[in-house]
Every structure is written in C-alpha cells, then in structure tokens.
Design a protein around this motif. Structure first.
Motif, short mmCIF file in Angstrom:
data_model
loop_
_atom_site.label_atom_id
_atom_site.label_comp_id
_atom_site.label_asym_id
_atom_site.label_seq_id
_atom_site.Cartn_x
_atom_site.Cartn_y
_atom_site.Cartn_z
N ASP A 30 61.72 -36.42 -14.07
CA ASP A 30 62.73 -37.31 -13.52
C ASP A 30 63.20 -38.34 -14.54
O ASP A 30 64.31 -38.84 -14.47
CB ASP A 30 62.19 -38.03 -12.29
N PRO A 124 60.14 -33.15 -7.08
CA PRO A 124 61.23 -32.17 -7.01
C PRO A 124 60.78 -30.84 -7.60
O PRO A 124 60.07 -30.78 -8.59
CB PRO A 124 62.33 -32.81 -7.86
N TYR A 126 62.53 -27.20 -8.84
CA TYR A 126 63.82 -26.65 -9.20
C TYR A 126 63.72 -25.14 -9.36
O TYR A 126 62.78 -24.64 -9.96
CB TYR A 126 64.28 -27.23 -10.55
N SER A 128 66.26 -22.07 -10.72
CA SER A 128 67.54 -21.78 -11.34
C SER A 128 67.78 -20.27 -11.33
O SER A 128 66.86 -19.49 -11.50
CB SER A 128 67.58 -22.29 -12.77
N THR A 138 71.36 -24.29 -10.12
CA THR A 138 70.03 -24.79 -9.80
C THR A 138 69.99 -25.31 -8.38
O THR A 138 70.90 -26.01 -7.95
CB THR A 138 69.63 -25.91 -10.77
N THR A 140 67.50 -27.48 -5.74
CA THR A 140 66.39 -28.43 -5.78
C THR A 140 65.86 -28.67 -4.37
O THR A 140 66.62 -28.77 -3.42
CB THR A 140 66.86 -29.78 -6.37
#
Length: 169
Positions: A30, A124, A126, A128, A138, A140
C-alpha cells in the motif's frame, strides 16, 4: 490463499492450482518500502523442487522493474531459504514483489523481508488478468483473514478494462 505466504507461518503457504509455466504471485504494498533483502522460504514437507526456476521481480509504484533475480537453481532442500539483496544494495521505493514460476506448480511457503512487511488484516488481495497483447486488468478484494477465499471478477469489468478474454495468458 495468497495471504498464507505472508502470514509469518512457514507451515502455511500459497500455490497455484495447476502445474504450468508462467504462473505468478504478486505482493502489492500500500505504501513504498525500502527493503534490504527479500527471502523466499521453500516448502518443507514435500515437492521442494517446485521452487526451481522461479524468479523474483521487484517493482516501483509505476510498475517499473527495479530488480529481476536469476532463476532459482541448485539448492532446493525442504525448508531452504533463498535470499535476494540486489548485490547488497537493497531495494528502494518498492511497491510490488512478484514471484514468477518455473515449469511446475508455483508454490511458496513464506515471503519474508527485512525490514518486515506490515502484517494484519484486512489486507488487499489483487488478481490480474493479462491478454496476449499485454493488456492487464486488476481486480481487488479485501482479505479479512488468512483463510482461502474466492474473488469474483466480473467478465464485463475485465472487458471494459480492455482485456481480450479470448486470449488470456
């Protein structure tokens, strides 16, 4: 799930669902981090050769590649630790650490860093999707704990992002 490679427990890990070349796992931060080293902890119970051929890619916030390791070769004993320190220079302004697989299942028990990455939930996660033209979308979601979770990615959202779902790589 992917979070199990970051939970500080070398008895849990993350792995792909199929044995194939080109598998990858990415840790997106982040905030930018300055790291002196990255360590991969290999599986200790079996299948320790699955780490062979994997590479570590370190990226900045703009997804510029800051570092790409050589493929892991040689020592792959159960529980082996593979350390990357960029020739002693470390890594500045890191926003993502990506592990790309060799030719088998992608499997890693733990990704550790110095200094340690922040821990705790929610975090988070992710996922993709990339098409053969290199277009990436992507999705999330927030992982509330280190259990296995499903992330739903609407096909319409991926198509709207420009990914050709007929040629996903």
């Amino acid at each position: 799930g992917p979070g199990m490679a970051l939970d500080g427990n070398i008895d849990t890990g993350a792995h792909s669902q199929v044995a194939a070349a080109g598998q990858w796992l990415e840790v997106a931060l982040d905030m930018p981090a300055d790291l002196t080293e990255i360590r991969l902890v290999n599986r200790a119970s079996c299948c320790d050769d699955r780490i062979l051929g994997n590479i570590v890619i370190v990226m900045d916030a703009d997804r510029n590649v800051l570092y790409t390791s050589d493929p892991i070769e040689g020592e792959h004993a159960p529980g082996s630790i593979h350390t990357f320190d960029n020739g002693g220079a470390g890594f500045a302004d890191v926003r993502a650490i990506r592990l790309e697989g060799g030719t088998d299942f992608l499997q890693i028990m733990e990704i550790e860093t110095t200094p340690p990455l922040p821990t705790g939930f929610p975090v988070p996660v992710y996922v993709s999707v990339e098409d053969s033209a290199g277009q990436i979308a992507t999705v999330t979601a927030m992982a509330e704990d280190n259990s296995q979770q499903t992330i739903n990615a609407g096909i319409d959202a991926l198509i709207a992002a420009g990914v050709d779902m007929a040629s996903v790589v």
